[in-house]
Write an enzyme that holds these catalytic residues in place. Structure first.
Site: not given
Length: 412
Positions: A285, A159, A309, A182
């Site tokens: 994703k 992540s 998610h 992100y």
């Protein structure tokens, strides 16, 4: 007395003036009796929880142990969905709408669970999904997870919100990991992270495309109220930069002008720019609609992860196992399709593979294992899922993953 009647009796006692005289085990149980999945037989009493990973019969045995070990706010962050948590429930319940069709008289004395995922061979199709802030669940965080994944040689996706750097995690895993991005609304932040991940040897960047707005995590907010700690000692929310100090991948990046890490401005133009910036393969994703899957293939993306998610971005009510078939149909074999959100059992994984997924990413189960027992818990969770998948492949008459086909399932 039935389990349900016992729970009601304990709730009555907890609300009464006699609560202060309850046995210690009962007092520990009450605020920690809720599970996110409908499990009939997992132990709930504090004195009957598993004491070691080897005692676990299935992955659900780890959840109540993690609930005991992990602070309420941290557990709530991992366990919560959004709003009414309709999607959270759908991710589990929709597996019940799909039945498996076992075939007989097939030699399944040996089962090959290995798969190719974007040019790399793995001994099984179970992928460790990206989960942020893992030191909130265990002191070793992502390092323990990486070592746990190494035991079964699982592909791991790290992540952006990791509490350990990609370099450390790659070393602990002993093999390249994928990097989940992100991107934020600031190009320089995305570029800095991607270049660091590529330098660390990551072959794939999984760009999260479903964090475009805020989220009302009611379970998190409710459990935060029960947490007696002063969270400000670890979380400085005076600015985004201050709040990200404990997130390794933000080190050295200029977050000025940003108030959140969402990517509300992301378009296909961003992905073209990213393609020109990195040699890593790009996977999207968070795709749930066939129109976007078609565009992904047409725009040169290398793969898709069908994901909502873990029901943590929106409460549409649509599960990923329901969305998967239209995504597979849309890409027409041009790019691989992976899937996540709600996977617990080997049968869940088999259903997705029958529907055309190349691999399945799991998140919460290994986090239960991490919170319960650290690296050993992660190892055991993944081992249990491999054992269950192997067994159901034998029952289905599928000695290899390639032989898990749509004809082996039917809609209930």
């Amino acid at each position: 007395m039935s389990l349900e009647n016992r729970r009601r009796f304990m709730q009555f006692l907890a609300a009464s003036p006699l609560a202060g005289s309850l046995p210690a085990a009962a007092q520990v149980l009450m605020p920690k009796s809720r599970q996110s999945d409908p499990v009939m037989w997992a132990p709930m009493e504090a004195d009957k929880l598993i004491k070691s990973p080897k005692e676990a019969i299935n992955v659900f045995d780890f959840e109540p142990v993690a609930r005991q070990n992990v602070p309420p706010a941290h557990f709530g962050y991992m366990a919560s969905g959004i709003d009414d948590e309709v999607t959270l429930r759908a991710n589990r319940e929709d597996f019940l709408k799909i039945q498996l069709r076992p075939r007989r008289l097939v030699d399944v004395s040996k089962v090959d669970m290995s798969v190719d995922i974007l040019g790399a061979r793995y001994p099984n199709p179970i992928v460790v999904a990206p989960v942020g802030g893992q030191k909130s669940f265990h002191a070793e965080g992502e390092i323990a997870t990486a070592r746990g994944a190494k035991g079964g040689n699982h592909l791991m996706i790290l992540s952006t919100a990791t509490t350990s750097g990609v370099e450390e995690v790659t070393k602990a895993r002993g093999a390249p990991v994928w990097y989940q991005l992100y991107a934020t609304n600031k190009w320089e932040v995305a570029r800095g992270m991607v270049q660091r991940a590529e330098k660390a040897g990551c072959p794939v960047v999984a760009v999260t495309v479903d964090r475009s707005g805020g989220r009302n995590q009611e379970t998190l907010f409710r459990l935060m109220k029960t947490d007696a700690r002063n969270c400000d000692t670890c979380h400085d929310r005076s600015s985004l930069a201050a709040n990200m100090k404990r997130r390794s991948m933000y080190e050295g990046l200029d977050l000025e002008g940003l108030t959140h890490t969402q990517s509300s401005a992301m378009t296909w133009e961003f992905l073209k720019r990213l393609r020109d910036t990195t040699k890593m393969k790009i996977v999207l994703k968070g795709i749930l609609a066939h129109e976007d899957a078609t565009l992904a293939a047409e725009n040169g993306m290398d793969g898709i992860i069908v994901s909502n998610h873990g029901a943590r971005s929106e409460d549409s009510g649509r599960s990923t196992i329901d969305a998967l078939p239209e995504i597979v149909a849309a890409v027409k074999g041009r790019i691989p399709v992976l899937v996540d959100s709600g996977f617990r059992r080997g049968t869940d994984i088999a259903k997705a593979l029958c529907l055309g997924a190349q691999a399945v990413c799991v998140g919460r189960p290994y986090m239960w294992g991490l919170g319960a027992f650290g690296q050993a818990g992660v190892e055991r969770v993944l081992e249990l899922q491999r054992i269950e998948l192997y067994a159901i492949m034998q029952q289905l008459g599928a000695p290899s993953v390639k032989q898990l086909v749509p004809g082996m399932i039917r809609r209930a």
